[in-house]
Design an enzyme around this catalytic site. Sequence first.
Site, PDB file in Angstrom:
ATOM      1  N   HIS A  36      31.364  38.761  32.394  1.00 13.05           N
ATOM      2  CA  HIS A  36      30.855  39.867  31.247  1.00 13.05           C
ATOM      3  C   HIS A  36      28.981  38.256  31.406  1.00 13.05           C
ATOM      4  CE1 HIS A  36      32.739  42.021  28.517  1.00 13.05           C
ATOM      5  NE2 HIS A  36      33.922  41.007  29.284  1.00 13.05           N
ATOM      6  N   ASP A  38      26.876  38.591  34.188  1.00 15.09           N
ATOM      7  CA  ASP A  38      26.338  39.361  34.216  1.00 15.09           C
ATOM      8  C   ASP A  38      25.042  39.530  33.294  1.00 15.09           C
ATOM      9  OD1 ASP A  38      27.331  41.486  33.705  1.00 15.09           O
ATOM     10  OD2 ASP A  38      27.314  42.629  35.243  1.00 15.09           O
ATOM     11  N   SER A 128      35.665  51.449  40.352  1.00 13.95           N
ATOM     12  CA  SER A 128      35.615  52.788  40.428  1.00 13.95           C
ATOM     13  C   SER A 128      34.510  53.579  40.488  1.00 13.95           C
ATOM     14  CB  SER A 128      36.680  54.143  40.246  1.00 13.95           C
ATOM     15  OG  SER A 128      36.604  53.638  38.428  1.00 13.95           O
ATOM     16  N   GLU A 162      24.756  54.044  33.816  1.00 12.03           N
ATOM     17  CA  GLU A 162      25.854  53.869  33.549  1.00 12.03           C
ATOM     18  C   GLU A 162      25.493  53.691  31.882  1.00 12.03           C
ATOM     19  OE1 GLU A 162      28.901  53.340  34.238  1.00 12.03           O
ATOM     20  OE2 GLU A 162      29.552  52.557  36.231  1.00 12.03           O
ATOM     21  N   ASP A 174      28.315  45.100  39.538  1.00 11.43           N
ATOM     22  CA  ASP A 174      29.180  45.986  40.201  1.00 11.43           C
ATOM     23  C   ASP A 174      28.227  46.583  41.088  1.00 11.43           C
ATOM     24  OD1 ASP A 174      31.035  44.683  38.402  1.00 11.43           O
ATOM     25  OD2 ASP A 174      31.569  47.086  37.192  1.00 11.43           O
TER      26      ASP A 174
END
Length: 373
Positions: A36, A38, A128, A162, A174
């Site tokens: 938490h 980034d 994922s 996203e 990620d």
Amino acid sequence: MSGAIETARTRFERSFGASPDGVAFAPGRVNLIGDHVDYNDGLVLPMPLALGTAVAWKRREDELLDVRASDYGDEVSRFHPGEEPPVQDGWHSLVHGMAQLLHEEGLVGGGLDLLIAGDLPRGSGLSSSASLCIAIGRALLEAAGAMGYSPTRLAQIAQQVEHRFAGVACGIMDQMVVAAGKEGKAMLLDCRSLEWRQVGLPKDWSVIVVQSGVTRELVDGAYNSRRTDCEAAAEALGVASLRDVDPAGVDYSALGETQALRARHVVSEIERTRQAAAAIDDRDLERLGSLLRDAHASMRDLFEASHPQVDAQVDWLNEIIGAQGGARMTGGGFGGSIVLFCEASEADRVVGEIDRDGKPLHGFGEVTIRAHN
């Protein structure tokens, strides 16, 4: 090598009746420390996994993308990449979103048959979704002959997907480690400048990822609310982001109780990440283990993103590991996976304590991953 690659090839032939022109792959990731931070422009220390997502692809004569998701009951999505993607519609939104944004850059030049297969455990907090986005992006780029495309730009596009189509206001960690990480190395990433360096892990250390058995879910709003708390705290402190807060001179009294908790986690976690990379460079496993324990306590008590079952599992793992190493919850929190470091000579014993005779104990999930040695 991930078994997903051969699975994708085999299932493509079964679904489409022909061999694919190619198979693209993108790994999952485990974040060693730095959760938490980034989206607060901080420092993170993730590493790619051998497991991930494979996408087999073959050119077709029309302009459509025909996508089969073998891990989701062979669900099918057919669309033109210029069409507007659906919003918050699971894997459909991610795949269609990647295709549309690359199409806008002129990098989807014709129709494709695509088949997706992965071997990352679902709900495990091992990224994922980023793995799927980057794998789809790589397949589309390979088909377009754009093999030299910037991994940083690909990561940024996956992050936009996203945000716009999955409804998750994630940072860039990620996507960057999935797109640009190196197997067997951690990535110390500055999420503001997007500069990074690879951090080699000692050969006599092991990194193990354990499923907690608690399925992680971010789209329920908990993740986004934490980001809102952090942004409000930065504004109240008069800084562009919490990355700019001086740990030694900050006065949290101007913040509300919740904002102060969130800010204290982020500011301390950025510094812990810096120290963790230095501990790996110095081969100081005891120091690294202490930082991992502190990071978990911060996620539990300050960021309130843990889970009682995971807390108990982390405490138990730290007991059996001892001083030479440590464990913490990893990823966005609210369940998912636990990452631990130990001496390589101790790895078999630790895994044996987690999984005896093929039966996980203490509520752990079925999959334990040796991420390093």
